[in-house]
Motif scaffolding. Structure first.
Motif, mmCIF file in Angstrom:
data_model
loop_
_atom_site.group_PDB
_atom_site.id
_atom_site.type_symbol
_atom_site.label_atom_id
_atom_site.label_comp_id
_atom_site.label_asym_id
_atom_site.label_seq_id
_atom_site.Cartn_x
_atom_site.Cartn_y
_atom_site.Cartn_z
ATOM 1 N N ASP A 373 0.845 -1.200 0.000
ATOM 2 C CA ASP A 373 0.000 0.000 0.000
ATOM 3 C C ASP A 373 0.877 1.245 0.000
ATOM 4 O O ASP A 373 0.662 2.184 -0.772
ATOM 5 C CB ASP A 373 -0.878 0.028 1.259
ATOM 6 C CG ASP A 373 -2.310 -0.384 0.977
ATOM 7 O OD1 ASP A 373 -2.591 -0.876 -0.128
ATOM 8 O OD2 ASP A 373 -3.148 -0.218 1.879
ATOM 9 N N GLY A 374 1.854 1.252 0.918
ATOM 10 C CA GLY A 374 2.750 2.401 1.038
ATOM 11 C C GLY A 374 3.559 2.633 -0.221
ATOM 12 O O GLY A 374 3.715 3.781 -0.666
ATOM 13 N N ILE A 375 4.072 1.561 -0.808
ATOM 14 C CA ILE A 375 4.870 1.693 -2.035
ATOM 15 C C ILE A 375 4.028 2.285 -3.161
ATOM 16 O O ILE A 375 4.462 3.215 -3.859
ATOM 17 C CB ILE A 375 5.456 0.329 -2.445
ATOM 18 C CG1 ILE A 375 6.561 -0.085 -1.463
ATOM 19 C CG2 ILE A 375 6.014 0.381 -3.865
ATOM 20 C CD1 ILE A 375 7.118 -1.474 -1.693
ATOM 21 N N PHE A 376 2.822 1.778 -3.347
ATOM 22 C CA PHE A 376 1.970 2.279 -4.435
ATOM 23 C C PHE A 376 1.558 3.728 -4.194
ATOM 24 O O PHE A 376 1.408 4.497 -5.143
ATOM 25 C CB PHE A 376 0.737 1.370 -4.604
ATOM 26 C CG PHE A 376 0.959 0.251 -5.572
ATOM 27 C CD1 PHE A 376 0.410 0.279 -6.844
ATOM 28 C CD2 PHE A 376 1.755 -0.828 -5.226
ATOM 29 C CE1 PHE A 376 0.624 -0.753 -7.749
ATOM 30 C CE2 PHE A 376 1.978 -1.870 -6.113
ATOM 31 C CZ PHE A 376 1.419 -1.826 -7.379
ATOM 32 N N LYS A 377 1.377 4.113 -2.927
ATOM 33 C CA LYS A 377 1.076 5.520 -2.645
ATOM 34 C C LYS A 377 2.267 6.401 -3.002
ATOM 35 O O LYS A 377 2.104 7.487 -3.545
ATOM 36 C CB LYS A 377 0.702 5.690 -1.174
ATOM 37 C CG LYS A 377 -0.682 5.157 -0.827
ATOM 38 C CD LYS A 377 -0.949 5.236 0.666
ATOM 39 C CE LYS A 377 -2.320 4.675 1.010
ATOM 40 N NZ LYS A 377 -2.559 4.648 2.476
ATOM 41 N N GLY A 378 3.479 5.937 -2.684
ATOM 42 C CA GLY A 378 4.672 6.686 -3.046
ATOM 43 C C GLY A 378 4.821 6.856 -4.550
ATOM 44 O O GLY A 378 5.275 7.897 -5.035
ATOM 45 N N LEU A 379 4.406 5.833 -5.293
ATOM 46 C CA LEU A 379 4.471 5.890 -6.751
ATOM 47 C C LEU A 379 3.363 6.751 -7.344
ATOM 48 O O LEU A 379 3.398 7.081 -8.536
ATOM 49 C CB LEU A 379 4.362 4.466 -7.335
ATOM 50 C CG LEU A 379 5.462 3.471 -6.921
ATOM 51 C CD1 LEU A 379 5.109 2.074 -7.414
ATOM 52 C CD2 LEU A 379 6.815 3.903 -7.466
ATOM 53 N N GLY A 380 2.373 7.083 -6.522
ATOM 54 C CA GLY A 380 1.242 7.885 -7.008
ATOM 55 C C GLY A 380 0.213 7.070 -7.771
ATOM 56 O O GLY A 380 -0.663 7.635 -8.432
ATOM 57 N N LYS A 381 0.265 5.745 -7.656
ATOM 58 C CA LYS A 381 -0.655 4.874 -8.412
ATOM 59 C C LYS A 381 -1.900 4.593 -7.563
ATOM 60 O O LYS A 381 -2.171 3.459 -7.144
ATOM 61 C CB LYS A 381 0.061 3.597 -8.827
ATOM 62 C CG LYS A 381 1.216 3.882 -9.793
ATOM 63 C CD LYS A 381 1.789 2.635 -10.397
ATOM 64 C CE LYS A 381 2.893 2.980 -11.397
ATOM 65 N NZ LYS A 381 2.419 3.744 -12.554
ATOM 66 N N MET A 382 -2.658 5.650 -7.346
ATOM 67 C CA MET A 382 -3.819 5.570 -6.463
ATOM 68 C C MET A 382 -5.005 4.859 -7.134
ATOM 69 O O MET A 382 -5.838 4.272 -6.447
ATOM 70 C CB MET A 382 -4.251 6.971 -6.022
ATOM 71 C CG MET A 382 -3.113 7.865 -5.538
ATOM 72 S SD MET A 382 -2.080 7.109 -4.263
ATOM 73 C CE MET A 382 -1.059 8.494 -3.778
ATOM 74 N N LYS A 383 -5.079 4.926 -8.455
ATOM 75 C CA LYS A 383 -6.196 4.288 -9.162
ATOM 76 C C LYS A 383 -6.175 2.781 -8.948
ATOM 77 O O LYS A 383 -7.217 2.155 -8.705
ATOM 78 C CB LYS A 383 -6.127 4.615 -10.656
ATOM 79 C CG LYS A 383 -7.285 4.038 -11.473
ATOM 80 C CD LYS A 383 -7.167 4.437 -12.938
ATOM 81 C CE LYS A 383 -8.295 3.815 -13.752
ATOM 82 N NZ LYS A 383 -8.191 4.191 -15.194
ATOM 83 N N TYR A 384 -4.989 2.187 -9.023
ATOM 84 C CA TYR A 384 -4.897 0.738 -8.826
ATOM 85 C C TYR A 384 -5.219 0.370 -7.383
ATOM 86 O O TYR A 384 -5.901 -0.631 -7.121
ATOM 87 C CB TYR A 384 -3.503 0.233 -9.214
ATOM 88 C CG TYR A 384 -3.440 -1.274 -9.304
ATOM 89 C CD1 TYR A 384 -4.050 -1.955 -10.359
ATOM 90 C CD2 TYR A 384 -2.811 -2.025 -8.313
ATOM 91 C CE1 TYR A 384 -4.021 -3.340 -10.432
ATOM 92 C CE2 TYR A 384 -2.773 -3.411 -8.381
ATOM 93 C CZ TYR A 384 -3.380 -4.054 -9.437
ATOM 94 O OH TYR A 384 -3.353 -5.435 -9.509
#
Length: 444
Positions: A373-384
């Motif tokens: 969750d944290g990694i994807f938030k850092g990447l800005g991939k909120m849609k996924y």
């Protein structure tokens, strides 16, 4: 300049983030532990704290997503060495989110009783829920302000000052809880559940004040909003909207869990309150490493260092499993003393001990889900992230809960469904991450 992803550097970010992250569950756990041991109507008071905490957590998680959005954008600009371009963004984000929080207070105050009736609260539990909420919610804007400032600090790769702020908040809350709930003979009259609410509000105000002080003192980021809006405000709002939908899905899970637990009786919602708050505590402990993943992945993504990003994810998987196992073992070793911290009621303890083992078993699974969750938030991939939560909530958690409840599994139904919900959250994120970034790393 390369980004340091050694264990030492990860811990330098993760451990302070871990300490700051547990501040919110500590506020709720402290209220639960103190209120659960008062002399008058302890079970009903504990149940009310659990119901209100669930609702306020929903509000915080919905609007508190500003932390992830701010952290993602700031860290990516730090990685690209272009911080000057978004210096005014955090103040604009804070202005938007605190304004919304004030509107929510005005909107929920007149219908407080109706809100908690939706959680199946009635009679004394309902009365206590209304009293506790009407005080506790006054700290909501201050909490969101603090969360947004924490996002700015995280984006700047700084978790130390949020840790200091969180320690101040948690310590003041514990001290004030004891004083205001139990009172001091001859000086302070016992306020019971109202005292717990006031203690939380004062602690939240203190945290907001120290957040403003440290941001202005230790960074070049202003707090006064300036206009026109930063060009990145559009991406920020889009992130927030995706995270908003995601968090609604998350809170549908918590709503059904709380409502079902309440429907089983006062002892069940009291036991659920203890178990779910301990689950939150575990989640926020892991959030330290999820935060490190958030901070470093955003910076590495901004710098386009995909090989280091893959290495980071592999390290965090290993650390996450180890932490999850440690949490489970500690919980098992102190299985019975943990329950007695929160209540002395035999019926509540019996129900709690019957289901606490499920909370412990799912800890390693939780760590993987929360870290990615944290990694994807850092990447800005909120849609996924949004899509994964919709899938895990409506196609996994709710069907399993309904099925097991029909078999009269009661609290077992809730926590087994949560376990499968966690699995459905974590596995798709790991698969998607490796599918995207392994090819990019090979061509890096």
């Amino acid at each position: 300049m390369s980004t340091n992803i050694s264990l030492k550097h990860i811990n330098k970010l993760a451990i302070p983030a871990l300490i700051s992250g547990v501040s919110e569950p500590i506020l709720s756990l402290t209220d639960a532990a103190i209120v659960g041991n008062i002399q008058v109507n302890a079970t009903e008071s504990l149940a009310a704290v659990g119901i209100v905490t669930t609702f306020i957590s929903m509000l915080i998680w919905v609007l508190g997503q500003t932390r992830s959005a701010i952290s993602s954008i700031v860290s990516q600009y730090v990685g690209a060495n272009k911080l000057d371009k978004i210096k005014n963004l955090p103040a604009q984000a804070i202005f938007i989110i605190t304004s919304l929080s004030i509107l929510i207070i005005f909107g929920t105050y007149p219908i407080t009783k109706q809100i908690f009736k939706l959680y199946n609260a009635s009679d004394l539990i309902l009365d206590y829920s209304v009293v506790y909420y009407k005080i506790r919610v006054l700290g909501f804007p201050f909490t969101l302000f603090t969360i947004a400032v924490f996002g700015a600090f995280r984006g700047l790769q700084n978790t130390f000052h949020p840790m200091i702020i969180a320690i101040i908040g948690a310590t003041s809350n514990i001290i004030l809880d004891v004083i205001l709930v139990y009172g001091i003979d001859g000086y302070v009259k016992p306020m019971n559940i109202e005292g717990a609410a006031y203690a939380s509000v004062i602690a939240q105000i203190l945290m907001a004040c120290f957040s403003a002080f440290y941001l202005l003192k230790k960074t070049s980021i202003p707090l006064k909003p300036s206009f026109p809006f930063n060009p990145e405000i559009k991406r920020f709002i889009l992130m927030i909207l995706n995270l908003f939908v995601r968090t609604i899905a998350l809170n549908v899970t918590l709503y059904f869990a709380s409502a079902y637990a309440t429907s089983y009786g006062a002892e069940y919602i009291a036991a659920y309150t203890i178990a779910i708050n301990l689950w939150f505590l575990g989640a926020f402990i892991v959030d330290g490493y999820a935060s490190a993943g958030n901070i470093l992945s955003g910076k590495l993504f901004g710098a386009k260092d995909y090989k280091a990003l893959i290495t980071l994810s592999n390290k965090l998987i290993k650390y996450g499993v180890i932490i999850g196992v440690i949490l489970a073992v500690i919980g098992a070793l102190f299985y019975y003393p943990i329950g007695r911290i929160f209540t002395k009621e035999p019926l509540v303890l019996k129900v709690f001990y019957n289901i606490f083992w499920i909370v412990l078993v799912m800890q390693p699974l939780c760590t993987l889900a929360f870290i990615f969750d944290g990694i994807f938030k850092g990447l800005g991939k909120m849609k996924y992230l949004r899509n994964v939560l919709l899938f895990s909530t409506f196609l996994v958690f709710i069907p399993i809960l309904f099925w097991l409840d029909s078999l009269d599994y009661q609290l077992h139904a809730i926590f087994i469904a949560i376990t499968f919900w966690i699995i459905a959250r974590g596995v798709p994120l790991i698969i998607k991450f490796r599918k995207i970034f392994i090819p990019l790393a090979q061509n890096n």
